[in-house]
Design an enzyme around this catalytic site. Sequence first.
Site, PDB file in Angstrom:
ATOM      1  N   GLU A 204      46.186  15.686  14.309  1.00  0.00           N
ATOM      2  CA  GLU A 204      44.948  15.701  13.501  1.00  0.00           C
ATOM      3  C   GLU A 204      43.904  16.620  14.139  1.00  0.00           C
ATOM      4  O   GLU A 204      43.209  17.357  13.451  1.00  0.00           O
ATOM      5  CB  GLU A 204      44.386  14.286  13.372  1.00  0.00           C
ATOM      6  CG  GLU A 204      45.174  13.420  12.401  1.00  0.00           C
ATOM      7  CD  GLU A 204      44.728  11.961  12.394  1.00  0.00           C
ATOM      8  OE1 GLU A 204      44.905  11.307  11.364  1.00  0.00           O
ATOM      9  OE2 GLU A 204      44.226  11.473  13.443  1.00  0.00           O
TER      10      GLU A 204
ATOM     11  N   ASP B 127      16.549  14.683  -4.416  1.00  0.00           N
ATOM     12  CA  ASP B 127      15.725  15.309  -5.443  1.00  0.00           C
ATOM     13  C   ASP B 127      15.083  16.567  -4.889  1.00  0.00           C
ATOM     14  O   ASP B 127      15.066  16.801  -3.679  1.00  0.00           O
ATOM     15  CB  ASP B 127      14.665  14.328  -5.957  1.00  0.00           C
ATOM     16  CG  ASP B 127      13.781  13.790  -4.841  1.00  0.00           C
ATOM     17  OD1 ASP B 127      13.026  14.588  -4.256  1.00  0.00           O
ATOM     18  OD2 ASP B 127      13.848  12.582  -4.537  1.00  0.00           O
TER      19      ASP B 127
END
Length: 749
Positions: free
Chosen positions: A633, A553
């Site tokens: 990777e 928030d």
Amino acid sequence: MAILFDSTSRLFTLTTAHSMYQMKADRYGVLLHTWFGMKGSAFDYSYRIAYADRGFSGNPYDAGDDRTYSLDALPLEFPAYGSGDYRAAALKVRYPDGTSACDLRYLKHEIREGKYSLPGLPALYDAPDQEQQAHETPAPAGCRCGSRSDTLIITLEDTRRMFYVHLYYGVMEDLDIITRAVCVENHSEDDIYLENIQSVCVDYLHGEYDLHTFYGRHVKERNYQRSPLMHGSQSVGSTRGTSSHQYNPFLILSDRDTTEDTGNCYGFSFLYSGDFLGNAELDQYNQTRLLLGIHPDNFCYCVKPAERFYAPEAALAYSAQGLGRLSRIFHQAYRTHLCRGKWTAKRRPVLLNDWEGVYFDFDGDKLIQMARDAADLGIELFVMDDGWFGKRDLDVSGLGDWTVNEKKLGCTLKELSDQIHGLGLQFGIWFEPEGINEDSDLYREHPDWAFTVPGKQPTRSRLQLLLDFSREDVREYIFSHICQVLDSARIEYLKWDLNRSLADLYSASLPAKRQGEVMHRYVLGLYDMLEKLTQRYPDMLIEGCSGGGGRFDAGMLYYTPQIWCSDDTDAIERLSIQYGTSFGYPVSTMGSHVSHCPNEQTRRITPLNTRATVAMSGTFGYELDVNKMTEDEKTIVKAQIREFKEYYDLIQYGDYYRLTDPDTADAYHGWEFAAEDGSEALLCIVALQIHPNGPGRWMCLKGLNADSIYTVNDEEYPGDVLMNGGLLLPTAAEEYESFRIHIVECPAV
Ligand code: DGJ
């Protein structure tokens, strides 16, 4: 001056770059809300009010025999309970005699240069943060916004003359934001109880609106929902003591036909991290009222004589160009005038968090091994998550005991941090300061510091309780123990987590009649501690977290410039989560990591490239055991990090465009970052479905200069063509494949 006052008509007109907000103290001193929307002439918009004799809508006494004047039908700026307006109210007080009927009238006002701030509460700020500017010159374009603000304070008084209501307005002209906050000042000789105080009330005289809200649950936060407002009330809120995974304190009202790029919409964002209520009501006269503030269920606050109570701030914005523009107003404002400190403008490090890689199963050597590989990959910050303190090898014990478990680490924290720094990485650490396990030394010593109601068994969650942060002594104890840890080693980052909702609210420090203050005092306590932490460690990057996005928030963003968006790290799930979050919050605030596959939460397998596409549209980091990655990777990850660093300013400070909705997208989902001046853009695409022998797919770009020529994959296109005709997308060879396409404006000839 962005605030005009016409003393003859007692009309207040507030203007930002593109919006206007108007109020009027009418002949009875009632503060009417007359306009919020498109900027235009500062004409008195109260001409739109139709006065009529309406049955069962009563008339104030001072209106005499005028049966056409009723608060029940008027657009009101701050309606109080019991005034004859039967819609949801912005204020409910309990007077010393136990009654609640209240009538507020205009008393005076004050206009000040600059933006107000609020004691102990987050608030958008006005002046560019000097310190932040000093760190990185020049700051990227999206970081600079010299906002010029003014403050209006309108004071209402209740007709029984016991208290004032000071309505605060911050007019942030360049940012296109109007803020609101409320202060109640008791000038009587008795206690007054606030049973409900909302920070925002906006009344719309007419119109048919859609309400846009963001709902969810743990590991699936901020799903976007749009629904037409029907007669009655439609609300979202939280009574969990946090803003919650379930609903977000950000709401939008829009016209029915508003789209991403067209139409009227109004955003309401609450700068608060506790219980909230957002309520939209379509009334008997087809008027709409939007209220946003602290949820009244867990709230009853005693204001003593001469004391003031401040209701938290809310930020309001209006867009005539649809939802995309509305979001970009909030992105800019929150990036530049809510987040504070050096991390507002300074590049944030690409991090590796060990949580999904090893959970509680690590020792110092394992962490060093991970950090060594991380450094090779170009990662800049290593974060040791949960499990480094007290007796904490599972999530059932140890919370509250903030002493380093040197036995588990095999070294001191300083030694660990020094080794990690020696590898060229910064070092970060996890805390859950509000949490306490019953199986902890702290609980054994101070069981009364945890929220429990006398005589009742507490509600456990993740087998833990919460500390009473409304108490200063409790906060001081935890703060000093956190500081001891932070001072014992070089630590550049702190993750502040919270892993349950509040329950059993009872504070031994307050008398029975004041127990209704506990939830709000808890939030004030949290803010107080975060403020102290940011003051004491101004260079530390603090990331908020509450089991992922349970406290995502605008209140938290004032203290923690980034927040872990969700415990769901699955790239496909994250599309919806980050899409929903983007309506009210910029990507620079969204904690987002590449994790391993099959994904921990969904078991889904997605390409490593796609996981990066999604995580790059956030703060970007990795959360896996790098030691288990293959050489291939690792090569891919190195390239991803290089690429992210290259696009950093464009992604973090560029204009964000939602191109499709991932939940309804036709096969390909896309979003875009465009430089403010249209000089470049990054188009991100994820193939949600693939169909053999499928149709071609195009995506129309946004935010480019129509008359410029752009290069895309060595081809040249005019800007208007890319925006109108769209770009033909590559065909995905596998499900969930993604593309990042860089679009660059050619120099003018
Ligand atoms: C919840 C957080 O969201 C996770 O990232 C992790 O920090 C765990 N808590 C640790 O307990």
